[in-house]
Design a protein around this motif. Structure first.
Motif, short mmCIF file in Angstrom:
data_model
loop_
_atom_site.label_atom_id
_atom_site.label_comp_id
_atom_site.label_asym_id
_atom_site.label_seq_id
_atom_site.Cartn_x
_atom_site.Cartn_y
_atom_site.Cartn_z
N SER A 37 -0.95 -0.67 31.37
CA SER A 37 -1.66 -0.05 30.25
C SER A 37 -2.79 0.86 30.72
N VAL A 38 -3.30 0.63 31.93
CA VAL A 38 -4.37 1.49 32.46
C VAL A 38 -3.89 2.35 33.63
N TRP A 39 -2.55 2.46 33.78
CA TRP A 39 -2.00 3.41 34.73
C TRP A 39 -2.30 4.82 34.23
N PRO A 40 -2.33 5.81 35.13
CA PRO A 40 -2.52 7.19 34.68
C PRO A 40 -1.35 7.64 33.82
N LYS A 41 -1.62 8.62 32.97
CA LYS A 41 -0.57 9.28 32.20
C LYS A 41 -0.42 10.71 32.72
N PHE B 174 5.06 13.66 44.87
CA PHE B 174 4.93 12.47 45.71
C PHE B 174 4.54 11.26 44.88
N LEU B 175 5.11 10.13 45.27
CA LEU B 175 4.89 8.87 44.55
C LEU B 175 3.57 8.22 44.93
N VAL B 176 2.83 7.78 43.91
CA VAL B 176 1.74 6.81 44.11
C VAL B 176 2.34 5.46 43.72
N SER B 177 2.52 4.60 44.70
CA SER B 177 3.20 3.32 44.46
C SER B 177 2.44 2.43 43.49
N LYS B 178 3.17 1.61 42.76
CA LYS B 178 2.55 0.65 41.85
C LYS B 178 1.60 -0.28 42.59
N ASP B 179 1.84 -0.47 43.91
CA ASP B 179 0.96 -1.32 44.72
C ASP B 179 -0.44 -0.73 44.85
N ASP B 180 -0.56 0.59 44.63
CA ASP B 180 -1.86 1.26 44.72
C ASP B 180 -2.42 1.60 43.34
N LEU B 181 -1.82 1.03 42.31
CA LEU B 181 -2.25 1.26 40.93
C LEU B 181 -2.77 -0.04 40.33
N PRO B 182 -3.48 0.03 39.19
CA PRO B 182 -3.96 -1.21 38.56
C PRO B 182 -2.82 -2.17 38.24
N LEU B 183 -3.15 -3.45 38.18
CA LEU B 183 -2.16 -4.48 37.90
C LEU B 183 -1.48 -4.27 36.55
N PHE B 184 -2.28 -3.85 35.55
CA PHE B 184 -1.74 -3.67 34.20
C PHE B 184 -1.34 -2.22 33.98
N THR C 289 -10.73 1.07 38.24
CA THR C 289 -10.91 0.32 37.00
C THR C 289 -10.63 -1.16 37.26
N SER C 290 -11.43 -2.01 36.64
CA SER C 290 -11.29 -3.46 36.83
C SER C 290 -11.83 -4.17 35.60
N ARG C 291 -11.73 -5.49 35.62
CA ARG C 291 -12.29 -6.27 34.52
C ARG C 291 -13.78 -6.03 34.36
N GLU C 292 -14.44 -5.83 35.49
CA GLU C 292 -15.90 -5.67 35.48
C GLU C 292 -16.31 -4.36 34.83
N GLY C 293 -15.50 -3.33 35.04
CA GLY C 293 -15.84 -2.04 34.46
C GLY C 293 -15.04 -0.90 35.08
N SER C 294 -15.40 0.32 34.70
CA SER C 294 -14.71 1.52 35.19
C SER C 294 -15.70 2.36 36.00
N ARG D 59 -17.83 -0.19 27.08
CA ARG D 59 -16.68 0.66 26.78
C ARG D 59 -15.91 0.10 25.59
N LYS D 60 -15.49 1.01 24.70
CA LYS D 60 -14.75 0.59 23.51
C LYS D 60 -13.36 0.09 23.90
N THR D 61 -12.70 0.86 24.75
CA THR D 61 -11.41 0.45 25.32
C THR D 61 -11.46 0.76 26.81
N GLU D 62 -10.62 0.10 27.58
CA GLU D 62 -10.60 0.35 29.03
C GLU D 62 -9.88 1.66 29.31
N PRO D 63 -10.57 2.64 29.91
CA PRO D 63 -9.90 3.92 30.19
C PRO D 63 -8.89 3.80 31.32
N ARG D 64 -7.97 4.73 31.35
CA ARG D 64 -6.94 4.76 32.38
C ARG D 64 -7.50 5.24 33.71
N LEU D 65 -6.88 4.86 34.79
CA LEU D 65 -7.16 5.44 36.10
C LEU D 65 -6.79 6.93 36.02
N GLY D 66 -7.70 7.80 36.45
CA GLY D 66 -7.43 9.23 36.43
C GLY D 66 -7.78 9.92 35.13
#
Length: 201
Positions: free
Chosen positions: A107-111, A95-105, A161-166, A183-190
């Protein structure tokens, strides 16, 4: 009967591709490869209902942990740029998790192999989607963190995840927040991350 739910249906008849199941006036097709044994007419069977690519009501005996309005963890199995990510909820259909329910960037989408806490819902066309849990839903999963966690290392999944933090939920069901300055780098959602507790609230 609503798609995205588990129902008990009766085998009405056998056809070449599988079985036609019936409940009240509703029929659903159960393909041979969606059941793990031979069925007979009049057998009762518990199935998960969804729509195939043609929009036909389809059944599977592989019952998922995630259904309509019930949440669970689902593994990411595919990422499609500009569309979203597909998750495995325990059936042959992903099942699809739409991009509308994922972070804007992206680069922090789940893998692949990351885990999302999701439920099933519908898009405007009535098709099933996997929808990540909101903060309010996740809060029902929380336990109060003990003071003894201070300076301990915890492991958890990023659920926001957001600009403010994870924000993470740990394996012990504690809520954790990693400020962007910590955080050293912004972790991905998931993503599964490890962090040291510097304050308990």
């Amino acid at each position: 009967m609503e798609i995205g739910t588990i129902q008990t249906m009766i085998v009405d008849r056998k056809i070449e591709s599988g079985y036609v199941l019936k409940k009240n006036l509703t029929e659903a097709l159960l393909h041979h490869n969606e059941t793990d044994g031979e069925l007979e007419v009049e057998d009762e069977v518990s199935v998960f209902l969804y729509q195939d690519k043609k929009g036909n009501l389809t059944a599977t005996t592989m019952l998922p942990q995630v259904v309509m309005d019930e949440y669970g963890w689902a593994k990411v199995v595919d990422v499609l740029p500009n569309l979203g990510v597909f998750v495995d909820i325990g059936t042959t259909k992903e099942f699809l998790v739409s991009k509308d329910d994922l972070p804007l960037f992206e680069s922090v989408w789940p893998k692949e192999d990351d885990m999302l806490f999701v439920t099933l819902g519908k898009d405007r066309k009535g098709r099933l989607l996997a929808i990540p849990a909101t903060e309010g839903v996740i809060q029902r999963e929380f336990e109060h963190a003990p003071e003894s966690l201070l300076n301990q290392t915890v492991t958890g999944r990023v659920y926001h995840t957001s600009r403010e933090g994870s924000t993470i939920i740990t394996e012990e069901h504690y809520r954790g927040f990693i400020h962007h300055t910590e955080r050293k780098t912004e972790p991905r959602l998931g993503e599964l991350v490890q962090a040291r507790v510097i304050e308990v609230r």
